[in-house]
Design an enzyme around this catalytic site. Sequence first.
Site, PDB file in Angstrom:
ATOM      1  N   ASP A 130       0.810  -1.207   0.000  1.00  0.00           N
ATOM      2  CA  ASP A 130       0.000   0.000   0.000  1.00  0.00           C
ATOM      3  C   ASP A 130       0.856   1.276   0.000  1.00  0.00           C
ATOM      4  OD1 ASP A 130      -2.378   1.321   0.084  1.00  0.00           O
ATOM      5  OD2 ASP A 130      -2.599   1.268   2.249  1.00  0.00           O
TER       6      ASP A 130
ATOM      7  N   CYS B 146     -20.893 -11.692  -5.728  1.00  0.00           N
ATOM      8  CA  CYS B 146     -21.790 -10.687  -5.129  1.00  0.00           C
ATOM      9  C   CYS B 146     -23.254 -10.988  -5.475  1.00  0.00           C
ATOM     10  CB  CYS B 146     -21.444  -9.280  -5.616  1.00  0.00           C
ATOM     11  SG  CYS B 146     -20.090  -8.522  -4.703  1.00  0.00           S
TER      12      CYS B 146
ATOM     13  N   CYS C 141     -26.912  -9.263  -4.341  1.00  0.00           N
ATOM     14  CA  CYS C 141     -26.754  -8.533  -3.072  1.00  0.00           C
ATOM     15  C   CYS C 141     -26.450  -7.057  -3.337  1.00  0.00           C
ATOM     16  CB  CYS C 141     -25.623  -9.166  -2.275  1.00  0.00           C
ATOM     17  SG  CYS C 141     -25.221  -8.297  -0.753  1.00  0.00           S
TER      18      CYS C 141
ATOM     19  N   CYS D 255     -23.982  -3.465   0.699  1.00  0.00           N
ATOM     20  CA  CYS D 255     -22.985  -2.398   0.896  1.00  0.00           C
ATOM     21  C   CYS D 255     -23.471  -1.095   0.261  1.00  0.00           C
ATOM     22  CB  CYS D 255     -21.626  -2.816   0.334  1.00  0.00           C
ATOM     23  SG  CYS D 255     -21.672  -3.337  -1.386  1.00  0.00           S
TER      24      CYS D 255
ATOM     25  N   CYS E 152     -24.004   2.387   2.680  1.00  0.00           N
ATOM     26  CA  CYS E 152     -23.029   3.488   2.672  1.00  0.00           C
ATOM     27  C   CYS E 152     -23.742   4.815   2.977  1.00  0.00           C
ATOM     28  CB  CYS E 152     -22.328   3.567   1.309  1.00  0.00           C
ATOM     29  SG  CYS E 152     -21.202   4.981   1.248  1.00  0.00           S
TER      30      CYS E 152
ATOM     31  N   CYS F 199     -16.072   9.141   0.339  1.00  0.00           N
ATOM     32  CA  CYS F 199     -15.905   8.025   1.281  1.00  0.00           C
ATOM     33  C   CYS F 199     -15.399   8.547   2.632  1.00  0.00           C
ATOM     34  CB  CYS F 199     -14.913   7.023   0.685  1.00  0.00           C
ATOM     35  SG  CYS F 199     -14.523   5.673   1.798  1.00  0.00           S
TER      36      CYS F 199
ATOM     37  N   CYS G  72     -13.579   3.925   7.903  1.00  0.00           N
ATOM     38  CA  CYS G  72     -14.970   3.460   7.959  1.00  0.00           C
ATOM     39  C   CYS G  72     -14.986   1.996   7.526  1.00  0.00           C
ATOM     40  CB  CYS G  72     -15.822   4.304   7.006  1.00  0.00           C
ATOM     41  SG  CYS G  72     -17.471   3.652   6.689  1.00  0.00           S
TER      42      CYS G  72
ATOM     43  N   CYS H 261     -19.212  -0.713   4.854  1.00  0.00           N
ATOM     44  CA  CYS H 261     -19.510  -1.566   3.695  1.00  0.00           C
ATOM     45  C   CYS H 261     -18.847  -2.939   3.803  1.00  0.00           C
ATOM     46  CB  CYS H 261     -19.152  -0.869   2.384  1.00  0.00           C
ATOM     47  SG  CYS H 261     -17.445  -0.341   2.271  1.00  0.00           S
TER      48      CYS H 261
ATOM     49  N   CYS I  68     -21.187  -6.792   4.761  1.00  0.00           N
ATOM     50  CA  CYS I  68     -21.019  -7.778   3.679  1.00  0.00           C
ATOM     51  C   CYS I  68     -21.204  -9.199   4.210  1.00  0.00           C
ATOM     52  CB  CYS I  68     -19.633  -7.624   3.047  1.00  0.00           C
ATOM     53  SG  CYS I  68     -19.339  -8.844   1.750  1.00  0.00           S
TER      54      CYS I  68
HETATM   55  S1  SF4 Z   1     -22.265  -6.521   0.600  1.00  0.00           S
HETATM   56 FE1  SF4 Z   1     -20.575  -7.841  -0.108  1.00  0.00          FE
HETATM   57  S2  SF4 Z   1     -21.591  -9.468  -1.308  1.00  0.00           S
HETATM   58 FE2  SF4 Z   1     -23.057  -7.796  -1.046  1.00  0.00          FE
HETATM   59  S3  SF4 Z   1     -22.809  -6.575  -2.918  1.00  0.00           S
HETATM   60 FE3  SF4 Z   1     -21.512  -5.660  -1.325  1.00  0.00          FE
HETATM   61  S4  SF4 Z   1     -19.523  -6.579  -1.623  1.00  0.00           S
HETATM   62 FE4  SF4 Z   1     -20.986  -7.855  -2.737  1.00  0.00          FE
HETATM   63  S1  SF4 Z   2     -15.936   2.829   3.635  1.00  0.00           S
HETATM   64 FE1  SF4 Z   2     -17.864   3.734   4.433  1.00  0.00          FE
HETATM   65  S2  SF4 Z   2     -18.109   5.664   3.359  1.00  0.00           S
HETATM   66 FE2  SF4 Z   2     -16.553   4.473   2.234  1.00  0.00          FE
HETATM   67  S3  SF4 Z   2     -17.701   3.391   0.660  1.00  0.00           S
HETATM   68 FE3  SF4 Z   2     -17.630   2.022   2.425  1.00  0.00          FE
HETATM   69  S4  SF4 Z   2     -19.502   2.470   3.602  1.00  0.00           S
HETATM   70 FE4  SF4 Z   2     -19.190   4.141   2.163  1.00  0.00          FE
END
Ligand code: SF4
Ligand code: SF4
Length: 309
Positions: A131, A185, A188, A191, A195, A211, A239, A242, A246
């Site tokens: 990273d 995914c 689904c 996420c 958000c 974000c 954060c 998301c 999941c």
């Molecule tokens: S919550 Fe996880 S499985 Fe569902 S759409 Fe988002 S990344 Fe994909």
């Molecule tokens: S980290 Fe938080 S703010 Fe960023 S995309 Fe995921 S849920 Fe949204």
Amino acid sequence: MSSIDKHTAQVREMAYDLGFQYCGISRACFLEEEAPRLEEWLSKSYHGKMSYMEGHFDKRLDPRKLVPGSKSVVSLLLNYYPEKKQLDGFPKISKYAYGKDYHVVIKEKLFQFLDRIRAEIGEVDGRVFVDSAPVMDKAWARKSGLGWLGKNGNLIHPKEGSFFFIAELIIDLELRPDGPIKDYCGTCTRCLDACPTDALQEAYVVDGSRCISYLTIELKEEMIPSEFQDKMQDWAFGCDICQDVCPWNRFSKPHHISDFDLREGLVHLNAKEWLELEEEAFEQLAKHSPLERSKLKGMQRNVRFLKST
Ligand code: SF4
Ligand code: SF4
């Protein structure tokens, strides 16, 4: 067994020995699929004020430009899912930042990795990354079969979810590449629905400029834009929303690296205490942790913003 297969088996064995949970291999090449996606993402200014994302476009997409002569990208996953988490009601810190800075912990492992490759296989040239340079770590991990890129933009391993650090060795040793796996995914949208800042308006595309991770860590302005008031859901550094929602993260298993454990001093630090914290106490609390990046001033800006909502 060919020497390529023998070296591939040796490299994998070393990765597990060093404590990485998963290791996947790709041939060092131009990331054809990612090039137009990256271009579009930048053109929409989804990188916000992270201008460093605009540079090194060529190197970002082709590891041979970053490490001349490289033949393989070895992607590695290291679990950081904690057993002990912060309690509700306190300014929240992303799980990856609970303990010691992962760059330091992982770099040490990566240098050992290179040393072992040289000792067991021979003269191998390359560089290690975590990273820290223009390497598209998620794209390489996906290409190497370590998971798929979810609608939240994270790499999701089908057996253990997404709470992993991703690291790479880019080396001039030829290895047998793995292939990508399917996207699970499905229908689904958890996420996208969860958000709070609408950073995931489009599946698979993160508007970084909206974000909370960007707003609380990368954005160095005096103030977080007022349009995000009432939307931070107590997040003061990063954060995890998301990822927490999941369904694949129900398979997360606690890590066993004490360096990544939640620091005692952070467990019960409430908003008032954050705002009253002195520089010296912060230095003690955040020493060698990702929180150092925000400095006390940044953390207090974030906590003040939470309190103002
Ligand atoms: S919550 Fe996880 S499985 Fe569902 S759409 Fe988002 S990344 Fe994909
Ligand atoms: S980290 Fe938080 S703010 Fe960023 S995309 Fe995921 S849920 Fe949204």
